[in-house]
Design an enzyme around this catalytic site. Structure first.
Site, PDB file in Angstrom:
ATOM      1  N   HIS A   1      15.597 -20.138  22.260  1.00 26.73           N
ATOM      2  CA  HIS A   1      14.604 -19.063  22.233  1.00 26.73           C
ATOM      3  C   HIS A   1      15.062 -17.970  23.179  1.00 26.73           C
ATOM      4  O   HIS A   1      15.735 -18.229  24.182  1.00 26.73           O
ATOM      5  CB  HIS A   1      13.230 -19.583  22.663  1.00 26.73           C
ATOM      6  CG  HIS A   1      12.144 -18.549  22.496  1.00 26.73           C
ATOM      7  ND1 HIS A   1      11.638 -18.201  21.267  1.00 26.73           N
ATOM      8  CD2 HIS A   1      11.496 -17.766  23.404  1.00 26.73           C
ATOM      9  CE1 HIS A   1      10.712 -17.263  21.422  1.00 26.73           C
ATOM     10  NE2 HIS A   1      10.615 -16.976  22.702  1.00 26.73           N
TER      11      HIS A   1
ATOM     12  N   HIS B   1       8.533 -10.948  23.386  1.00 23.57           N
ATOM     13  CA  HIS B   1       9.273 -11.848  22.495  1.00 23.57           C
ATOM     14  C   HIS B   1       8.476 -12.104  21.230  1.00 23.57           C
ATOM     15  O   HIS B   1       7.285 -11.803  21.137  1.00 23.57           O
ATOM     16  CB  HIS B   1       9.584 -13.168  23.217  1.00 23.57           C
ATOM     17  CG  HIS B   1       8.378 -14.009  23.509  1.00 23.57           C
ATOM     18  ND1 HIS B   1       8.353 -15.385  23.326  1.00 23.57           N
ATOM     19  CD2 HIS B   1       7.129 -13.694  23.977  1.00 23.57           C
ATOM     20  CE1 HIS B   1       7.167 -15.862  23.669  1.00 23.57           C
ATOM     21  NE2 HIS B   1       6.414 -14.861  24.070  1.00 23.57           N
TER      22      HIS B   1
ATOM     23  N   CYS C   1      12.830 -14.607  17.014  1.00 23.31           N
ATOM     24  CA  CYS C   1      13.077 -14.253  18.423  1.00 23.31           C
ATOM     25  C   CYS C   1      14.380 -13.466  18.606  1.00 23.31           C
ATOM     26  O   CYS C   1      14.393 -12.401  19.236  1.00 23.31           O
ATOM     27  CB  CYS C   1      13.047 -15.500  19.306  1.00 23.31           C
ATOM     28  SG  CYS C   1      14.376 -16.685  19.029  1.00 23.31           S
TER      29      CYS C   1
END
Length: 340
Positions: A304, A316, A256
Site C-alpha cells: 500500500h 491515499h 493506491c
C-alpha cells in the site's frame, strides 16, 4: 475509521515474474478459502475489525500483482509490435535478396550454362572469356553470400516471432490467474461488509469514519518541498472523494499506486505503476523528515502507498468502498518514505 492495520512479517519484496504470479494467485486463493462467511457468536468488534483488515491487505496485494502483470503485458505487447515491424522490414530485405538471386539464375539460364572449360575451348577470344569467367566467379561468391544472409534473416524472423508470441501468451495466462485471484478477494470483501453490517450501528460508524479533520489545509511552508512535489500534492487533493477501483489510475477513479502515478504525472513526473516499484522511484528518507509530496509505503512488502500531505497526514486511495481521503500517516506500519 477502518484502519486496515495488519501484522506483517519482515521479508524482502519480490519481483512479479510469470511463475511467481501464478504461485501467488494459487496460494492466496487457498489461504483465503478458510475465512468464515458470516459473523459467528464469538465474533467481537475487534475480531471483526482484524478480519476486515486482513482482507483489505489481501486485496491490496492482489491489486498490485494485477497491476504489475498488466504493466508487463503492455510492455511485452510493445515489444511484439516492434518485433513485428522489424520482421516486416527484414522480409522486405529477404524479398530483395530473392529477387537478386532470381536474376542471377535467369542470367545463367540465358547464357546456356555451358561448362567453363568447354566454353574456353570454343572461344575465339580467350582473354575476353577469362575476364568473363572471373566476373562469373565473383557473381557466384555474391550469390553464396546472399543465400547465407537469406537463411540468417529467416531464422531471426522466426525466432523473434516465436519468442515474443510465446512470452505474451504466458504473461496473458498469468494475468488471467491474477484476475481470478482478484475476484476471490472481492468475494471476501463482500463477506467482510456482511460482518460490518452485523455490528451495531454505532460500531459501524466508528469503524467506517474517515480521519478528515486534520490535513485539509496542511500545506507546507514555502520552500519545504520541491515544486513538483507540491504540484503532485495539489493533484492528489483534487482527487479527494474519488472512488477506489481495481487497477484504476485516474482521472476519476484510483487504486493506491494508481493515485500516486496519476498525481505525479500531473507534475510532469512518470512513476512506475506498482507500489513496490514506486518506493524505489526516488531517495528514501526517514519518516521524521517526511515532506509534503513524499511517497509513504506501508507494510514490509510495500503493498500500500500514499502521499504525505503534511501535518501528520497522508492522502491515499484506501480500499474498495472507501474514497480517496486523508488518514493519519501512522494508520498502519510504514515501511519507507520516498522523495521523488
Amino acid at each position: 475509521m477502518v484502519s486496515h492495520r495488519r501484522p506483517t512479517r519482515p521479508g524482502p519484496a519480490r519481483g512479479i515474474g510469470a511463475t511467481v504470479l501464478s504461485a501467488a494467485a494459487a496460494t492466496a486463493a487457498a489461504t483465503l478459502g478458510a475465512a468464515p462467511a458470516g459473523a459467528e457468536p464469538q465474533d467481537t468488534r475487534e475480531s471483526t475489525k482484524a478480519r476486515v483488515d486482513r482482507l483489505y491487505g489481501e486485496a491490496e496485494r492482489a491489486t498490485e500483482h494485477f497491476n504489475k502483470a498488466r504493466e508487463n503485458v503492455g510492455l511485452l505487447r510493445g515489444e511484439v509490435d516492434r518485433a513485428q515491424d522489424a520482421a516486416a522490414r527484414a522480409q522486405e530485405g529477404i524479398n530483395r535478396m530473392r529477387t537478386a538471386l532470381g536474376s542471377m539464375a535467369g542470367a545463367e539460364y540465358r547464357s546456356g550454362g555451358i561448362d567453363p572449360s568447354l566454353a574456353l575451348l570454343l572461344s575465339s577470344d580467350p582473354d575476353t572469356f577469362l575476364d568473363r569467367a572471373a566476373a562469373l566467379d565473383r557473381l557466384g561468391d555474391r550469390r553464396a553470400v546472399l543465400l547465407h544472409k537469406l537463411q540468417q534473416a529467416q531464422r531471426r524472423i522466426a525466432q523473434t516471432r516465436a519468442e515474443a508470441t510465446g512470452a505474451l501468451a504466458g504473461l496473458e495466462r498469468n494475468r488471467a490467474a491474477v484476475t481470478r485471484h482478484k475476484r476471490t478477494v472481492e468475494g471476501k470483501l463482500a463477506r467482510a461488509r456482511q460482518l460490518l453490517h452485523s455490528l451495531p450501528a454505532e460500531d459501524r460508524e466508528s469503524l467506517g469514519r474517515a480521519s478528515r479533520s486534520a490535513g485539509q489545509e496542511a500545506f507546507p511552508a514555502s520552500g519545504t518541498a520541491s515544486p513538483r512535489a507540491l504540484a503532485a500534492l495539489m493533484a492528489a487533493r483534487q482527487a479527494l472523494g474519488s472512488p477506489y477501483v481495481w487497477g484504476a489510475d485516474g482521472p476519476s477513479a484510483f487504486d493506491c499506486s494508481g493515485l500516486m502515478k496519476w498525481a505525479y504525472a500531473q507534475a510532469g513526473v512518470s512513476l512506475p505503476r506498482t507500489s513496490q516499484a514506486q518506493r524505489h522511484a526516488g531517495r528514501m528518507v526517514p519518516l521524521a523528515e517526511a515532506r509534503p509530496g513524499d511517497l509513504v509505503a506501508y507494510r514490509a512488502d510495500a503493498s500500500h502507498i500514499g502521499m504525505y500531505a503534511g501535518n501528520g497526514q497522508v492522502i491515499h486511495a484506501p480500499y474498495p468502498g472507501a474514497p480517496v481521503r486523508y488518514d493519519p500517516v501512522g494508520m498502519m506500519p510504514v515501511s519507507s518514505v520516498t522523495r521523488v
